[in-house]
Design an enzyme around this catalytic site. Structure first.
Site, PDB file in Angstrom:
ATOM      1  N   SER A 428       3.367   2.943   1.201  1.00 15.63           N
ATOM      2  CA  SER A 428       2.351   2.371   1.139  1.00 15.63           C
ATOM      3  C   SER A 428       1.887   1.946   2.582  1.00 15.63           C
ATOM      4  O   SER A 428       2.314   1.105   3.103  1.00 15.63           O
ATOM      5  CB  SER A 428       1.919   1.080   0.397  1.00 15.63           C
ATOM      6  OG  SER A 428       2.913   0.186   0.869  1.00 15.63           O
ATOM      7  N   HIS A 546       5.757   1.686  -5.263  1.00 20.35           N
ATOM      8  CA  HIS A 546       7.236   1.537  -5.102  1.00 20.35           C
ATOM      9  C   HIS A 546       7.807   1.946  -6.599  1.00 20.35           C
ATOM     10  O   HIS A 546       9.094   2.050  -6.690  1.00 20.35           O
ATOM     11  CB  HIS A 546       7.682   0.527  -4.658  1.00 20.35           C
ATOM     12  CG  HIS A 546       7.464   0.347  -3.061  1.00 20.35           C
ATOM     13  ND1 HIS A 546       7.636  -0.915  -2.589  1.00 20.35           N
ATOM     14  CD2 HIS A 546       6.843   0.941  -2.324  1.00 20.35           C
ATOM     15  CE1 HIS A 546       7.292  -0.958  -1.309  1.00 20.35           C
ATOM     16  NE2 HIS A 546       6.813   0.316  -1.320  1.00 20.35           N
ATOM     17  N   GLU A 555       5.293  -6.027  -4.680  1.00 14.06           N
ATOM     18  CA  GLU A 555       6.725  -6.449  -4.702  1.00 14.06           C
ATOM     19  C   GLU A 555       6.853  -7.842  -5.109  1.00 14.06           C
ATOM     20  O   GLU A 555       5.781  -8.919  -4.557  1.00 14.06           O
ATOM     21  CB  GLU A 555       7.176  -6.564  -3.236  1.00 14.06           C
ATOM     22  CG  GLU A 555       7.505  -5.119  -2.792  1.00 14.06           C
ATOM     23  CD  GLU A 555       7.750  -4.875  -1.031  1.00 14.06           C
ATOM     24  OE1 GLU A 555       7.578  -3.913  -0.643  1.00 14.06           O
ATOM     25  OE2 GLU A 555       8.186  -6.146  -0.835  1.00 14.06           O
ATOM     26  N   GLU A 598      12.909   0.305  -3.808  1.00 15.30           N
ATOM     27  CA  GLU A 598      13.580  -0.744  -2.929  1.00 15.30           C
ATOM     28  C   GLU A 598      14.671  -1.646  -3.858  1.00 15.30           C
ATOM     29  O   GLU A 598      15.160  -2.534  -3.206  1.00 15.30           O
ATOM     30  CB  GLU A 598      12.590  -1.513  -2.384  1.00 15.30           C
ATOM     31  CG  GLU A 598      11.701  -1.194  -1.384  1.00 15.30           C
ATOM     32  CD  GLU A 598      10.665  -1.973  -0.660  1.00 15.30           C
ATOM     33  OE1 GLU A 598       9.630  -1.588   0.014  1.00 15.30           O
ATOM     34  OE2 GLU A 598      10.589  -3.107  -1.115  1.00 15.30           O
ATOM     35  N   ASP A 633       4.259  -9.786  -2.583  1.00 11.66           N
ATOM     36  CA  ASP A 633       3.799  -8.699  -1.538  1.00 11.66           C
ATOM     37  C   ASP A 633       2.847  -7.760  -2.500  1.00 11.66           C
ATOM     38  O   ASP A 633       3.160  -6.896  -3.250  1.00 11.66           O
ATOM     39  CB  ASP A 633       4.622  -7.529  -0.781  1.00 11.66           C
ATOM     40  CG  ASP A 633       4.121  -6.618   0.147  1.00 11.66           C
ATOM     41  OD1 ASP A 633       4.401  -5.617   0.458  1.00 11.66           O
ATOM     42  OD2 ASP A 633       2.588  -6.706   0.223  1.00 11.66           O
ATOM     43  N   GLU A 686       1.884 -11.853   0.759  1.00 21.46           N
ATOM     44  CA  GLU A 686       1.599 -10.818   1.890  1.00 21.46           C
ATOM     45  C   GLU A 686       0.717  -9.834   1.455  1.00 21.46           C
ATOM     46  O   GLU A 686       0.446  -9.208   0.149  1.00 21.46           O
ATOM     47  CB  GLU A 686       3.069 -10.013   1.942  1.00 21.46           C
ATOM     48  CG  GLU A 686       2.806  -8.911   2.937  1.00 21.46           C
ATOM     49  CD  GLU A 686       4.328  -7.996   2.999  1.00 21.46           C
ATOM     50  OE1 GLU A 686       5.494  -8.750   2.594  1.00 21.46           O
ATOM     51  OE2 GLU A 686       4.372  -6.953   3.397  1.00 21.46           O
ATOM     52  N   ASP A 711       0.536  -7.316   6.876  1.00 19.58           N
ATOM     53  CA  ASP A 711       1.176  -6.257   7.029  1.00 19.58           C
ATOM     54  C   ASP A 711       0.214  -5.189   7.380  1.00 19.58           C
ATOM     55  O   ASP A 711       0.178  -4.828   8.341  1.00 19.58           O
ATOM     56  CB  ASP A 711       1.993  -5.823   5.656  1.00 19.58           C
ATOM     57  CG  ASP A 711       2.823  -4.579   5.782  1.00 19.58           C
ATOM     58  OD1 ASP A 711       3.377  -3.972   4.703  1.00 19.58           O
ATOM     59  OD2 ASP A 711       2.890  -3.926   6.766  1.00 19.58           O
ATOM     60  N   LYS A 736       7.524  -4.366  11.459  1.00 22.89           N
ATOM     61  CA  LYS A 736       7.883  -3.156  10.999  1.00 22.89           C
ATOM     62  C   LYS A 736       7.973  -2.166  12.188  1.00 22.89           C
ATOM     63  O   LYS A 736       7.139  -1.859  12.999  1.00 22.89           O
ATOM     64  CB  LYS A 736       7.335  -2.396   9.852  1.00 22.89           C
ATOM     65  CG  LYS A 736       7.448  -3.065   8.638  1.00 22.89           C
ATOM     66  CD  LYS A 736       6.250  -2.461   7.643  1.00 22.89           C
ATOM     67  CE  LYS A 736       6.622  -2.999   6.297  1.00 22.89           C
ATOM     68  NZ  LYS A 736       5.578  -2.431   5.220  1.00 22.89           N
ATOM     69  N   SER A 763      11.054  -6.393   8.424  1.00 26.99           N
ATOM     70  CA  SER A 763      10.733  -5.750   7.379  1.00 26.99           C
ATOM     71  C   SER A 763      11.410  -4.391   7.476  1.00 26.99           C
ATOM     72  O   SER A 763      11.209  -3.682   8.484  1.00 26.99           O
ATOM     73  CB  SER A 763       9.402  -5.713   7.018  1.00 26.99           C
ATOM     74  OG  SER A 763       9.458  -4.976   5.542  1.00 26.99           O
ATOM     75  N   HIS A 764      11.995  -3.993   6.247  1.00 32.70           N
ATOM     76  CA  HIS A 764      12.395  -2.657   5.973  1.00 32.70           C
ATOM     77  C   HIS A 764      11.179  -1.728   5.502  1.00 32.70           C
ATOM     78  O   HIS A 764      10.104  -2.307   5.755  1.00 32.70           O
ATOM     79  CB  HIS A 764      13.592  -2.578   4.953  1.00 32.70           C
ATOM     80  CG  HIS A 764      12.881  -3.137   3.554  1.00 32.70           C
ATOM     81  ND1 HIS A 764      13.476  -2.760   2.314  1.00 32.70           N
ATOM     82  CD2 HIS A 764      11.915  -3.783   3.463  1.00 32.70           C
ATOM     83  CE1 HIS A 764      13.012  -3.123   1.558  1.00 32.70           C
ATOM     84  NE2 HIS A 764      11.889  -3.813   1.898  1.00 32.70           N
ATOM     85  N   ARG A 765      11.542  -0.290   5.207  1.00 35.49           N
ATOM     86  CA  ARG A 765      10.463   0.398   4.682  1.00 35.49           C
ATOM     87  C   ARG A 765      10.801   0.954   3.225  1.00 35.49           C
ATOM     88  O   ARG A 765      12.127   0.828   3.043  1.00 35.49           O
ATOM     89  CB  ARG A 765      10.014   1.522   5.491  1.00 35.49           C
ATOM     90  CG  ARG A 765       9.389   1.228   6.805  1.00 35.49           C
ATOM     91  CD  ARG A 765       8.309   0.243   6.652  1.00 35.49           C
ATOM     92  NE  ARG A 765       6.918   0.793   6.049  1.00 35.49           N
ATOM     93  CZ  ARG A 765       5.864   1.393   6.739  1.00 35.49           C
ATOM     94  NH1 ARG A 765       6.055   1.291   7.961  1.00 35.49           N
ATOM     95  NH2 ARG A 765       4.841   1.453   5.803  1.00 35.49           N
ATOM     96  N   SER A 766      10.049   1.341   2.534  1.00 35.68           N
ATOM     97  CA  SER A 766      10.499   1.753   1.093  1.00 35.68           C
ATOM     98  C   SER A 766      11.136   2.904   1.118  1.00 35.68           C
ATOM     99  O   SER A 766      12.205   3.099   0.346  1.00 35.68           O
ATOM    100  CB  SER A 766       9.137   2.148   0.290  1.00 35.68           C
ATOM    101  OG  SER A 766       8.358   3.230   0.662  1.00 35.68           O
ATOM    102  N   LYS A 787      13.146  -9.011   5.105  1.00 34.83           N
ATOM    103  CA  LYS A 787      12.799  -8.232   4.019  1.00 34.83           C
ATOM    104  C   LYS A 787      13.318  -6.948   3.979  1.00 34.83           C
ATOM    105  O   LYS A 787      12.887  -6.128   4.527  1.00 34.83           O
ATOM    106  CB  LYS A 787      11.100  -8.361   3.787  1.00 34.83           C
ATOM    107  CG  LYS A 787      10.685  -7.691   2.348  1.00 34.83           C
ATOM    108  CD  LYS A 787       9.440  -7.767   2.150  1.00 34.83           C
ATOM    109  CE  LYS A 787       8.549  -6.567   2.826  1.00 34.83           C
ATOM    110  NZ  LYS A 787       7.150  -6.489   2.305  1.00 34.83           N
TER     111      LYS A 787
END
Length: 825
Positions: A428, A546, A555, A598, A633, A686, A711, A736, A763-766, A787
């Site tokens: 996303s 996700h 999330e 995730e 989120d 979020e 985000d 990110k 933050s990470h990514r999916s 995250k």
């Protein structure tokens, strides 16, 4: 052993003395060959000058011939016009004579008719005469103008030739100094090669010395064994004293045998001690002798390098001055005529000579370390790394993220080490994010390959970045170079995934160069002197893009804010995760405990309240009520639908039957969120609305006491962040790295957000990789929260493991954000 070492040194010295004449002869031959090449190059330059002169002469000759031909044509045209005028005058005179004769023979009527005809012809002849007179006058003016232009161009060419010859004379003055530089460089190379060989020889002696010291340690061990044996013999004697002798032998036999055993034991101990002392003193003497030789050689090498270092610095400055002088001469000659006489320059092919036409290619300018006070271990040529300049950026292959989509993996090389970086990908994504580059070839990786990004790194980014010779310690300049090289606002030409991979690899190389951990280097770049371990926001239930369930919100996370350290936070989160697994299995069966991108569970539910209720029950089951908080989120941009000018949020967007779908306005969705806050311990929300629904964002942020995270709204972009600050749309930045494309821009976004009172969540990514960079970024920035998914799947757990390693490394200095996760500073 000392004599054998002396003989070895003598033999090597004799070999070097025999080898030096041969080496000098080889250098002499190379010098003669080089002088021959220099002579050929000078002949080529002279031939080029003569050829240019011939070309200019031929062009000037052609111009003069064309001028003469045009003048002859104009003269011929004038002669023809004068002839025609004479013919007209003669014809008129003939007609008048004929008319007079005719008047005598004809009657009055015919005379009148002839008079009319005569008038008409006379007018025509007058017009024709005037036309030819105009032609003659016009041609005369053209001849005059052409003569002026020819004279003007001749003057320009003369001035141009004088300027060119002056420039060539200036350049010829450099020949002598350049030859002197080459001779000095040759001497320096010889000295450096000799010093290098001597350094290698001393290095071997240093290894020998180390081995000798190891032998000394082994002898000490032998002595300890001998002492142990003596002690054993003594114990046996004591045993005999107490037992055997009392029952078998008389007092005299006992004394005699006891004396014999003691004598043998002490003789053995004395013998081994003597051997140890002899070997120890011998090895110690050799070691001390080698140490003195090594120290002396080391000082000799340092003196050689220091002596020639000054010469090389002077040569480098002199060469740079020559190069600058050459460029100034040609620039002056070019600018003198470029503006006013561009056509003349282009017509005669005037160009600036290439550098290798003036300076021989084998003359190398030296690149020294920036700190001139420190003597370098070696001297590198320009264009190669000297420990703080990137030597190569190499793309070996395409890696895959956890969804098996391609991800660029960069290997950055310096003169000492290799540094890796891989870039994740989001499912996303916000419309304002930097654009990652994909191949689009549906036959390979379903169009998700990154071979185009790889080729951009290999063929454009890597060679140009290395050629720029920018210090790896200047992260901002390197990232600006990468952005300028791309040339687009969203990095769509080269690809943000390609640019970020290089940016991160360079940053890791810089941290290694400074001999500090990567998180410390991030702290220096961001101006954050302290480091803080973040609170993990663990994604335990997945929805949205996700997961394949019906849940629109993306999330649902847990934050162990009451933990005393990061290790305890991971344990608390993991326990809640496993309790949640049991609860989901009991309610929905074993098929419901599969995980999303995730690592969170993905039961087939449609209502976000159901997810929150199960998380609340898992926290209670683990015994952490009040100690673990909840974050959500929603990723509302993904289920926002525009109907005309209105935005509606479809919470049943995944349902096949849309007839009864729950569609809400921004105000209605905000009321739903507020009801969640009343029923559950939610501390962070979020992306509650679509990325351009600023009105709904501002209203919610002003009406709730929790953290509202941007985000898709902010996309780690300073322009978007500033816009949100002005509109008071949110109060937390989700950082990110791949949303913006370079490390420097991401740090700038964090600094801007923090300076305006915002909190920061890294933050990470999916679509993640095994790269753990964001763990160091979270600690270095002191964000207080990270995250990076559930305590499940290796691409998520590797970040948590890195944070555990950092905490262990910091020891008692480790600081955990805990309850202050929004403002840990």
């Amino acid at each position: 052993m000392s004599e054998s070492f002396t003989e070895s040194v003598s033999a090597k010295t004799a070999f070097l003395e025999n080898f030096l004449p041969t080496l000098k002869e080889e250098w002499k031959l190379e010098k003669e060959a080089y002088e021959g090449v220099m002579g050929v190059k000078q002949d080529d330059i002279n031939e080029r000058i003569v050829l240019d002169q011939l070309i200019r002469d031929v062009k000037l000759s052609r111009l003069r011939d064309m001028q003469r031909d045009k003048e002859d044509f104009l003269v011929l045209q004038e002669t023809m016009a004068n002839t025609c005028i004479g013919y007209v005058d003669q014809s008129r005179q003939d007609i008048e004579d004929e008319f007079r004769a005719y008047m005598k023979k004809q009657d009055k009527m015919k005379s009148q008719q002839m008079g009319q005809m005569l008038d008409v012809q006379s007018k025509s002849l007058n017009n024709l005469r005037n036309y030819y007179q105009d032609i003659v006058s016009c041609n005369a003016d053209m001849i005059s103008d052409l003569k002026k232009q020819v004279d003007l161009r001749r003057g320009k060419l003369d001035r141009l030739e004088r300027c060119i010859f002056q420039s060539l004379e200036e350049l010829n003055k450099f020949t002598g100094p350049m030859e002197a530089i080459e001779r000095e460089i040759g001497k320096c190379r010889q000295t450096l090669e000799g010093a290098t060989a001597l350094r290698e020889q001393y290095a071997k002696k240093h290894i020998l010395r180390k081995r000798l010291l190891d032998d000394v340690k082994r002898l000490q061990w032998i002595k300890e064994i001998a002492m142990t044996k003596v002690q054993k013999y003594q114990e046996e004697m004591d045993h005999l004293d107490k037992g055997y002798f009392e029952t078998t032998f008389n007092i005299s036999q006992k004394a005699s045998l006891s004396s014999l055993m003691h004598s043998k034991a002490y003789d053995l101990m004395a013998e081994e001690a003597t051997i140890y002392e002899i070997c120890f003193h011998s090895l110690q003497a050799v070691a001390s002798q080698d140490e003195a030789v090594i120290k002396q050689g080391g000082r000799h090498i340092q003196e050689l390098l220091q002596h020639h270092r000054d010469d090389i610095i002077e040569l480098h400055r002199y060469g740079a001055a020559l190069k600058q002088k050459h460029e100034e001469v040609w620039k002056m000659a070019r600018l003198q005529f470029k503006k006013k006489h561009r056509s003349s320059l282009d017509a005669f092919g005037f160009h600036q000579p290439k550098m290798d036409e003036i300076f021989p290619q084998n003359i190398t300018y030296f690149k020294l370390e920036e700190n001139t006070e420190k003597l370098p271990d070696r001297i590198e040529y320009a264009g190669r790394g000297n420990g703080d300049v990137l030597e190569r950026v190499k793309m070996l292959t395409m890696r895959s993220d956890n969804r098996d989509n391609g991800s660029p993996a960069v290997f950055g090389l310096t003169s000492t080490s290799i540094f890796r970086a891989a870039v994740p990908s989001g499912a996303s994504t916000g419309v304002y994010e930097a654009k990652e580059l994909r191949d689009g070839d549906q036959a390979k990786h379903m169009g998700r390959g990154v071979n185009m990004a790889i080729e951009n790194i290999r063929n454009e980014i890597a060679p140009k970045l290395v050629a720029s010779n920018i210090s790896i310690l200047n992260q901002a300049e390197i990232d600006k170079f990468l952005c300028d090289l791309d040339g687009t606002k969203d990095k769509s030409r080269l690809g943000a995934n390609a640019i970020l991979a290089v940016s991160l690899a360079v940053a890791k190389a810089a941290a290694h160069e400074k001999k500090i951990p990567f998180y410390r280097y991030i702290g220096e770049l961001s101006g954050n002197p302290g480091v803080t371990l973040p609170v993990p926001a663990m994604n335990v239930i997945n929805g949205g893009k996700h997961a394949g369930n019906r849940l629109a919100m993306q999330e649902f996370m847990i934050l162990p804010v009451s933990a005393t350290n990061f290790r305890e936070a991971i344990r608390m989160g993991s326990e809640v995760y496993h309790h949640l697994k049991k609860i989901i299995e009991q309610k929905y069966g074993k098929s419901a405990i599969g995980v999303g991108d995730e690592g969170g569970f993905a039961p087939d539910i449609a209502d976000g309240k159901d997810a929150l209720q199960m998380i609340k029950e898992a926290i209670e089951a683990a015994g952490y009520t009040g100690k673990i908080k909840i974050a959500v989120d929603t990723a509302a941009s993904e289920f926002c639908q525009k109907e005309g000018e209105n935005r509606l949020y479809n919470l049943d967007m995944k349902a096949e039957d849309q007839s009864s779908a729950r569609k809400m306005t921004g105000d209605e969705l905000a009321e739903l969120y507020k009801s969640y806050l009343q029923d559950f311990e939610i501390v962070s929300l979020e992306d509650p609305f679509e990325q351009d629904d600023f009105e709904s964002w501002s209203k919610l942020t002003a009406s709730v006491p929790i953290q509202v995270v941007g985000d898709d709204l902010t996309v780690t972009n300073t322009e978007r962040i500033q816009m949100c600050i002005e509109k008071q749309a949110c109060n937390c930045l989700l950082l990110k790295l791949n949303q913006i494309g370079t490390l420097s821009e991401a740090i700038a976004a964090a600094v801007l957000a923090r300076s305006n009172g915002w909190s920061i969540m890294v933050s990470h990514r999916s679509g993640e990789t095994e790269d753990v960079t964001i763990a160091d970024v979270a600690v270095g920035l002191g964000s207080g929260q990270i995250k990076t998914g559930a305590p499940c799947r290796s691409e998520r757990c590797c970040k948590y493991n890195q944070l555990l390693r950092i905490e262990e490394e910091l020891g008692s200095k480790a600081k955990f954000a805990g309850e202050n996760f929004r403002n840990p500073q």
